[in-house]
Scaffold this motif. Structure first.
Motif, PDB file in Angstrom:
ATOM      1  N   TRP A 152      -0.723  -3.136  13.668  1.00 16.54           N
ATOM      2  CA  TRP A 152      -0.928  -3.695  15.000  1.00 16.54           C
ATOM      3  C   TRP A 152      -0.128  -4.959  15.261  1.00 16.54           C
ATOM      4  O   TRP A 152      -0.048  -5.429  16.397  1.00 16.54           O
ATOM      5  N   ASN A 153       0.493  -5.547  14.236  1.00 14.07           N
ATOM      6  CA  ASN A 153       1.067  -6.890  14.409  1.00 14.07           C
ATOM      7  C   ASN A 153       2.477  -6.882  14.990  1.00 14.07           C
ATOM      8  O   ASN A 153       2.912  -7.877  15.561  1.00 14.07           O
ATOM      9  N   ALA A 154       3.218  -5.791  14.854  1.00 15.26           N
ATOM     10  CA  ALA A 154       4.564  -5.666  15.434  1.00 15.26           C
ATOM     11  C   ALA A 154       4.676  -4.243  15.971  1.00 15.26           C
ATOM     12  O   ALA A 154       5.396  -3.420  15.405  1.00 15.26           O
ATOM     13  N   PRO A 155       3.970  -3.934  17.050  1.00 15.60           N
ATOM     14  CA  PRO A 155       3.752  -2.526  17.431  1.00 15.60           C
ATOM     15  C   PRO A 155       5.019  -1.725  17.657  1.00 15.60           C
ATOM     16  O   PRO A 155       5.207  -0.672  17.039  1.00 15.60           O
ATOM     17  N   SER A 156       5.906  -2.172  18.536  1.00 15.41           N
ATOM     18  CA  SER A 156       7.086  -1.351  18.820  1.00 15.41           C
ATOM     19  C   SER A 156       8.071  -1.393  17.661  1.00 15.41           C
ATOM     20  O   SER A 156       8.677  -0.363  17.321  1.00 15.41           O
ATOM     21  N   ALA A 157       8.246  -2.559  17.041  1.00 12.60           N
ATOM     22  CA  ALA A 157       9.226  -2.669  15.961  1.00 12.60           C
ATOM     23  C   ALA A 157       8.895  -1.725  14.815  1.00 12.60           C
ATOM     24  O   ALA A 157       9.791  -1.060  14.269  1.00 12.60           O
ATOM     25  N   MET A 158       7.615  -1.636  14.448  1.00 14.07           N
ATOM     26  CA  MET A 158       7.244  -0.766  13.337  1.00 14.07           C
ATOM     27  C   MET A 158       7.260   0.701  13.733  1.00 14.07           C
ATOM     28  O   MET A 158       7.653   1.561  12.932  1.00 14.07           O
ATOM     29  N   ALA A 159       6.850   1.010  14.959  1.00 21.01           N
ATOM     30  CA  ALA A 159       6.914   2.397  15.413  1.00 21.01           C
ATOM     31  C   ALA A 159       8.351   2.892  15.430  1.00 21.01           C
ATOM     32  O   ALA A 159       8.662   3.997  14.955  1.00 21.01           O
TER      33      ALA A 159
END
Length: 480
Positions: A152-159
Motif C-alpha cells: 500500500w505504500n507505493a501503489p502505482s510504482a509497485m504495481a
C-alpha cells in the motif's frame, strides 16, 4: 473528485466487485470517508486465474516474442505518461505519501515499463549457446500464471514495476492491490486494455487477506511476487511450499545505520532524518535504528529531532508538504502502541510537537534506548537511537533482530565505512546517504535473513518470472 470504481478484471473485462464488508477508503489527511471498499468474490478469483492459465497455455502473449511484447508495453507506457498527475493524486490519497513524491513515482511508471521491455529484448526468449556440435539453445520460459501481491505504500510504482517485468518476460499475471490503496491499479488496468495486450494476460482481483489467500493457494498459480509484511510473507510461503511455487518475497526489516566515530554528526543526522521520513516514514528500506558511540548518543538524538522539526508536516496533497500522514488508522494505532511499549522499557521519547490534529498524522519521534529495539518492524516516522562501545558491538547490534534488506554507514573515511558495511546482514548498504533509488544501474540486491526470498536488482526481477530450458543436439562421443 471521482474515484476509480473498484472493479475486478477478468479476461480483459471489468466486472463489479460484489463483496462489501462495510469498510471505507479514507482521506488520511482528514479521516474523511471517500468511497466504500469492495472485494472480488472467490468465484471471480477462480475465473481470473483460469483466464491467466488459458492465456499462458495458448501462448497468446509469450508467443509474441520480446520485440512485439515491447511494442505493446510502449503503448502502455505512453498511456500511463498521460495519466501521471491523476495517478499521483490517487496515490497521495491512498498512501499518505506527499504528492511531490507520488509525482516522481507516477512520472516514472512509463520509464519502468520501457526499461523492463529493453532488458527483456536484450535477453531474448531464445539464444544459441556455444556447443561444438551446434544447435544448442537456451529458452527463457515463463513459469505460468503469476500472482502479484502489492503493498500500500507505493501503489502505482509497485504495481507497474511488478507487472512490467512479468509482462516483459512473457508471463500472464493476476494482480491483487492492497485493500488500502486500490485506485492506481484500476488506472493501470484501463491502460492494459487500451494498449492491445491480449485478453486474459492481465487480471485483477480486489480485497483483503481472504482474497489474497485464495489467489496464492490456487494450484494453477506457478509463481508469486509479493511485497509486504513478514507475517503475510510467511503465510504465503507456507501455502506455496507444497506445490513448490516460485516465490519472490520482499518483507520487513529494521534496517540499521551505524555512525562511526569519525562521522560528522550534523551531516549524518540530516541524511538519516531524510531517510526515515521519506514516504512519510513508510518505505521498507528506511533506516529504523541508529547506532552511535555511546558518549555521543544524546547529541545525535537531539540533532535528529531538530532535523525532524525542520520538515514541513501537512496534507499529502499539498505541494509544500515533506511529511504526510500515515496511510490508515490501523497503521497509526500500531505505531502508537509500539512507541508506548518502548517508553515502558525506559526509552526517552523526543518528538515533534506540532502535527495536524485531524487525520492520521504521527509525530516524527526519536526513541533513545540502547539495544536492538522491538522484534517486529517499525514502519513509520519513528527512529530508535542506541549507543555502542566499539564497532564490534555496533555490528552485533546491527545484525540482531529482523534485518536483511538495507543498512547504512556514516563516516569521514568512506573506505573504512564501506569495509564496515560489508559486515552488515543486508542486501544493500549505503555509505553517507539514504536515497531510495539504486546506487548503480547494474545493482543487484538479495533479501537476506527474514527479510524475504529473492531480490530486486532489475535483471534479477526479470529472471524471477522465467525458468531456463536447454534444448539441442546431445554431444556425440561422450564417455558417460
Amino acid at each position: 473528485m471521482t474515484y476509480p470504481a473498484l472493479r475486478t478484471w477478468i479476461g480483459g473485462v471489468a466486472e463489479d466487485s460484489p463483496e462489501h464488508d462495510g469498510s471505507w477508503l479514507h482521506d488520511p489527511n482528514t479521516g474523511e470517508q471517500l468511497a466504500p471498499s469492495a472485494s472480488s468474490s472467490l468465484d471471480q478469483v477462480d475465473r481470473a486465474v483460469a483466464a491467466a492459465a488459458r492465456a499462458h497455455d495458448d501462448g497468446r502473449w509469450r508467443g509474441l516474442g520480446p520485440e512485439e511484447r515491447a511494442d505493446r508495453l510502449e503503448k502502455l507506457a505512453a498511456w500511463l505518461d498521460d495519466r501521471a498527475e491523476e495517478i499521483a493524486h490517487l496515490d497521495a490519497l491512498n498512501s499518505g505519501v506527499p504528492i511531490t513524491v507520488t509525482r516522481l513515482f507516477g512520472g516514472a511508471n512509463g520509464a519502468t515499463l520501457r526499461d523492463a521491455a529493453r532488458r527483456a529484448t536484450a535477453s531474448g526468449d531464445v539464444r544459441d549457446l556455444p556447443a561444438e556440435q551446434g544447435g544448442v539453445r537456451l529458452h527463457r520460459v515463463p513459469w505460468g500464471p503469476t500472482a502479484l501481491i502489492l503493498p500500500w505504500n507505493a501503489p502505482s510504482a509497485m504495481a507497474v514495476k511488478k507487472a512490467a517485468f512479468a509482462l516483459a518476460a512473457g508471463a500472464t499475471i493476476v494482480l491483487k492491490p492492497s485493500s488500502f490503496s486500490p485506485w492506481s491499479a484500476q488506472v493501470l488496468m484501463e491502460g492494459v486494455r487500451e494498449s492491445g495486450i491480449p485478453e486474459g494476460v492481465v487480471g485483477l482481483v480486489q480485497g483483503g487477506g481472504a482474497i489474497g489467500r485464495a489467489l496464492v493457494a490456487d494450484e494453477r498459480v506457478a509463481a508469486i511476487s509479493m511485497t509486504g509484511s513478514t507475517p503475510t510473507g510467511r503465510a504465503i510461503a507456507a501455502t506455496a511450499a507444497p506445490r513448490f511455487a516460485r516465490l519472490q518475497l520482499e518483507l520487513g526489516s529494521n534496517n540499521a545505520a551505524v555512525v562511526r566515530r569519525d562521522a560528522d554528526l550534523a551531516q549524518a543526522a540530516k541524511a538519516i532524518a531524510d531517510g526515515v521520513l521519506k514516504l512519510s516514514g513508510q518505505w521498507c528500506e528506511a533506516p529504523r535504528r541508529v547506532l552511535v558511540d555511546r558518549a555521543r548518543r544524546g547529541e545525535l538524538a537531539h540533532l535528529l529531532v531538530e532535523e525532524f522539526g525542520r520538515r514541513v508536516i501537512g496534507s499529502s496533497l499539498d505541494d509544500t508538504t515533506e511529511v504526510g500522514p500515515v496511510a490508515f488508522a490501523d497503521r497509526h494505532r500500531e505505531l502508537a502502541e509500539q512507541r508506548e511499549r518502548l517508553a515502558q522499557r525506559g526509552a526517552e521519547l523526543l518528538q515533534v510537537a506540532q502535527v495536524p490534529a485531524q487525520g492520521w498524522f504521527f509525530a516524527p519521534t526519536v526513541v533513545v534506548l540502547d539495544g536492538p529495539g522491538l522484534a517486529e518492524e517499525v514502519f513509520g516516522p519513528m527512529l530508535l537511537v542506541g549507543g555502542y562501545d566499539d564497532e564490534d558491538e555496533a555490528v552485533r547490534l546491527a545484525n540482531t533482530g529482523q534485518v536483511g534488506l538495507a543498512g547504512y554507514v556514516f563516516g569521514a573515511d568512506e573506505e573504512q565505512a564501506a569495509a564496515l558495511g560489508t559486515k552488515l546482514i543486508a542486501g544493500e548498504v549505503k555509505v553517507n546517504g539514504t536515497s531510495v533509488l539504486d546506487m548503480s544501474p547494474a545493482s543487484a540486491q538479495s533479501f537476506f535473513g527474514a527479510s524475504g526470498l529473492g531480490g530486486h536488482g532489475d535483471d534479477d526481477v526479470l529472471d524471477f518470472f522465467v525458468g531456463k530450458r536447454i534444448v539441442g543436439r546431445d554431444r556425440p562421443g561422450l564417455p558417460l
